[in-house]
Design an enzyme around this catalytic site. Structure first.
Site, short mmCIF file in Angstrom:
data_model
loop_
_atom_site.label_atom_id
_atom_site.label_comp_id
_atom_site.label_asym_id
_atom_site.label_seq_id
_atom_site.Cartn_x
_atom_site.Cartn_y
_atom_site.Cartn_z
N ASN A 1 0.81 -1.21 0.00
CA ASN A 1 0.00 0.00 0.00
C ASN A 1 0.86 1.28 0.00
OD1 ASN A 1 -2.29 1.53 0.03
ND2 ASN A 1 -2.85 1.07 2.14
N HIS B 1 -14.85 -4.93 11.34
CA HIS B 1 -14.28 -3.66 11.76
C HIS B 1 -15.36 -2.66 12.08
CE1 HIS B 1 -11.19 -5.79 9.59
NE2 HIS B 1 -10.28 -5.01 10.09
N ARG C 1 -13.50 -5.84 15.67
CA ARG C 1 -12.53 -4.83 16.07
C ARG C 1 -13.27 -3.53 16.31
NH1 ARG C 1 -7.76 -2.38 12.24
NH2 ARG C 1 -9.44 -0.88 11.73
N TYR D 1 -6.91 6.96 12.93
CA TYR D 1 -6.80 5.69 12.22
C TYR D 1 -8.02 4.82 12.50
CZ TYR D 1 -6.36 0.97 11.23
OH TYR D 1 -6.67 -0.27 10.77
N ASP E 1 -6.91 -1.87 17.55
CA ASP E 1 -5.61 -1.64 16.92
C ASP E 1 -5.07 -0.29 17.39
OD1 ASP E 1 -4.48 -1.92 13.43
OD2 ASP E 1 -3.41 -1.40 15.27
N HIS F 1 -2.21 0.83 16.52
CA HIS F 1 -1.54 1.29 15.30
C HIS F 1 -0.20 2.00 15.56
CE1 HIS F 1 -1.72 2.27 10.94
NE2 HIS F 1 -2.55 1.25 10.95
N GLU G 1 -3.63 -4.67 19.22
CA GLU G 1 -2.66 -4.81 18.14
C GLU G 1 -1.72 -3.62 18.04
OE1 GLU G 1 -4.64 -5.01 14.40
OE2 GLU G 1 -2.81 -4.75 13.27
N GLU H 1 1.87 -6.96 11.22
CA GLU H 1 1.44 -6.68 9.84
C GLU H 1 2.52 -5.95 9.06
OE1 GLU H 1 -2.10 -4.32 10.59
OE2 GLU H 1 -1.07 -2.63 9.71
N ARG I 1 0.90 -11.34 13.22
CA ARG I 1 -0.01 -10.78 12.22
C ARG I 1 0.57 -10.80 10.80
NH1 ARG I 1 -4.41 -8.82 11.53
NH2 ARG I 1 -4.11 -6.59 11.36
N HIS J 1 -2.93 -10.41 8.93
CA HIS J 1 -3.40 -9.12 8.42
C HIS J 1 -4.32 -9.38 7.22
CE1 HIS J 1 -1.93 -5.04 6.54
NE2 HIS J 1 -3.04 -4.87 7.20
N ASP K 1 -6.38 -3.29 1.68
CA ASP K 1 -5.29 -3.01 0.74
C ASP K 1 -4.47 -4.25 0.46
OD1 ASP K 1 -4.76 -1.67 3.58
OD2 ASP K 1 -2.87 -2.56 2.92
N GLU L 1 -8.06 -11.49 9.88
CA GLU L 1 -8.69 -10.19 9.66
C GLU L 1 -9.46 -10.23 8.34
OE1 GLU L 1 -6.03 -6.87 9.52
OE2 GLU L 1 -7.65 -5.41 9.39
N TRP M 1 2.25 6.82 12.06
CA TRP M 1 0.84 6.79 11.63
C TRP M 1 0.24 5.45 11.97
CZ3 TRP M 1 -1.74 3.74 7.88
CH2 TRP M 1 -3.10 4.09 7.75
#
Ligand code: CS2
Ligand code: MG
Length: 403
Positions: A38, A123, A148, A160, A211, A213, A237, A263, A284, A313, A317, A340, A403
């Site tokens: 991605n 999600h 999630r 996010y 998550d 992130h 996560e 991931e 993941r 994961h 994407d 996921e 991010w």
């Protein structure tokens, strides 16, 4: 001998960019592999087109392990997301071909089914806790056994994992990266409230995940882990960036909340200490970013020795080709945890017709020979590549952050 006659990269963008490698053998059998990274799609497309595909022509299509070693050791510059995603595209396509040649669904070549189906998570998200809970109730009504939870943070925008009422999520935006703002201080009090509301609304016979992130320091992650213990999350996560695997010793020292990482990892060495020191509970890493099925099986085998389970994961994407291959891996691996499942758009599903099906909180890869996913090249050609980037994050004072 079944030789490789051609190897072509197909870049298509039905709503978002995907990179697919298609291999054809001298017997006319074709196989495809996801090679999507991605925001860096053309880096992988170029790596494959310029440096990998010419070396594949004439090779034995059945020699999956030798090809994997050739592409890994032979590259000299080992590991990294671009290299391992390119290798994954080749590896997945060759496993697809081998299973088609055998006339079997891929999982039968990986040891057969170790379970009836693949537990997945959806999600649920919302700008507010109430909106996220309403979304979670919708997933429950669709039979999801694991959900999630992500919600907005008052005073911050562009959080996010919050994409509002639209059904599908696209993290990469056209052009150069957009900039989001982050405050851990504002975030940390919100998640326990989110989980308290979710347990109140949904009860205890549903798995709840979240998550973080990569946004917390280890001690902040320990804080969040302790705060969430009363709500028994299935996992939290990416609590802290995983390059420094030692960080997780500190988190582990403070909390029993289960941890998932991986991931953004792409080789067994990136997760070696996380696994062997039992610093995590779920790994993941995905078929598409961790060198394909061949390497991911090695990661899972190591994880199994330390009672670490898989939790691949599966964001939107990662293409349906990755999802299809992952489901065959998930069905057969002994230490499966969860998969996921972020649904793709109808356009994407039309470009990548597939055999996998959702029912009652589980996915099943289907029984067709191969991994069960194809690419409609004529339709794919109607969606040309569009440059897109993942966001970057800054703290409120402007400091560039994760991010
Ligand atoms: C996320 C991903 O699904 C997840 O757990 O971390 O959506 C991630 O943000 C994207 O895959 C990045 O491309
Ligand atoms: Mg994640």
């Amino acid at each position: 001998m079944l030789k490789i006659k051609s190897a072509r990269v197909i870049v298509t963008s039905p709503g978002r960019n995907f990179v697919t490698l298609k291999i054809e053998t001298t017997d006319g059998i074709t196989g495809i592999g996801d090679a999507t990274l991605n925001g860096r799609e053309l880096a992988v497309a170029s790596y494959l087109t310029e440096h990998v595909c010419p070396t594949l022509i004439g090779r034995d299509a059945q020699a999956i392990e030798d090809t994997w070693q050739y592409l890994y050791r032979g590259a000299y510059w080992r590991r990294g997301p671009v290299t391992m995603t390119a290798i994954a595209g080749v590896d997945t396509a060759l496993w697809d071909i081998k299973a088609k040649q055998a006339g079997l669904p891929l999982y039968q070549l990986l040891g057969g089914a170790a379970r009836d189906g693949v537990l997945v998570y959806g999600h649920a998200n919302g700008e507010t806790i109430d909106e996220a809970i309403e979304a979670a109730k919708r997933f429950r009504s669709e039979g999801y056994l694991a959900i999630r939870l992500q919600c907005g943070v008052p005073g911050l925008k562009g959080i996010y994992g919050v994409w509002g009422k639209q059904r599908h999520y696209g993290s990469a935006k056209a052009g150069v990266p957009v900039e989001n703002t982050w405050s851990t201080t504002k975030y940390l009090p919100v998640v326990p409230k989110l989980f308290a509301a979710a347990r109140e609304a949904l009860g205890w016979d549903v798995h709840l995940l979240h998550d973080a992130h990569h946004r917390l320091t280890p001690i902040e992650a320990a804080r969040l882990g302790k705060d969430l213990e009363p709500f028994r999350p299935f996992w939290i996560e990416d609590m802290t960036p995983s390059e420094n695997q030692e960080s997780f010793r500190l988190i582990r020292h403070h909390t029993t909340t289960k941890l998932a990482v991986g991931e953004v990892l792409n080789s067994i060495w990136d997760a070696q200490h996380l696994i062997t020191e039992q610093l995590i509970d779920y790994i993941r890493m995905s078929v598409v970013h961790a060198g394909g099925i061949t390497h991911l099986r090695r990661v899972a085998a190591l994880a199994d020795l330390y009672q670490v389970r898989t939790g691949c994961h599966g964001a939107a994407d990662l293409s349906p080709v990755c999802m299809g291959a992952a489901l065959h891996f998930d069905l057969s691996v002994p230490n499966f945890g969860i998969q996921e499942y972020m649904r793709h758009t109808e356009e994407t599903d039309a470009v990548f017709p597939h055999a996998y099906k959702y029912a009652d909180g589980m996915l099943h890869p289907g029984e067709v020979p191969g991994h069960g996913v194809e690419i409609d090249e004529a339709l794919a050609a109607k969606f040309p590549y569009r440059q897109a980037s993942l966001p970057v994050n800054r703290l409120e004072d402007g400091t560039l952050y994760n991010w």
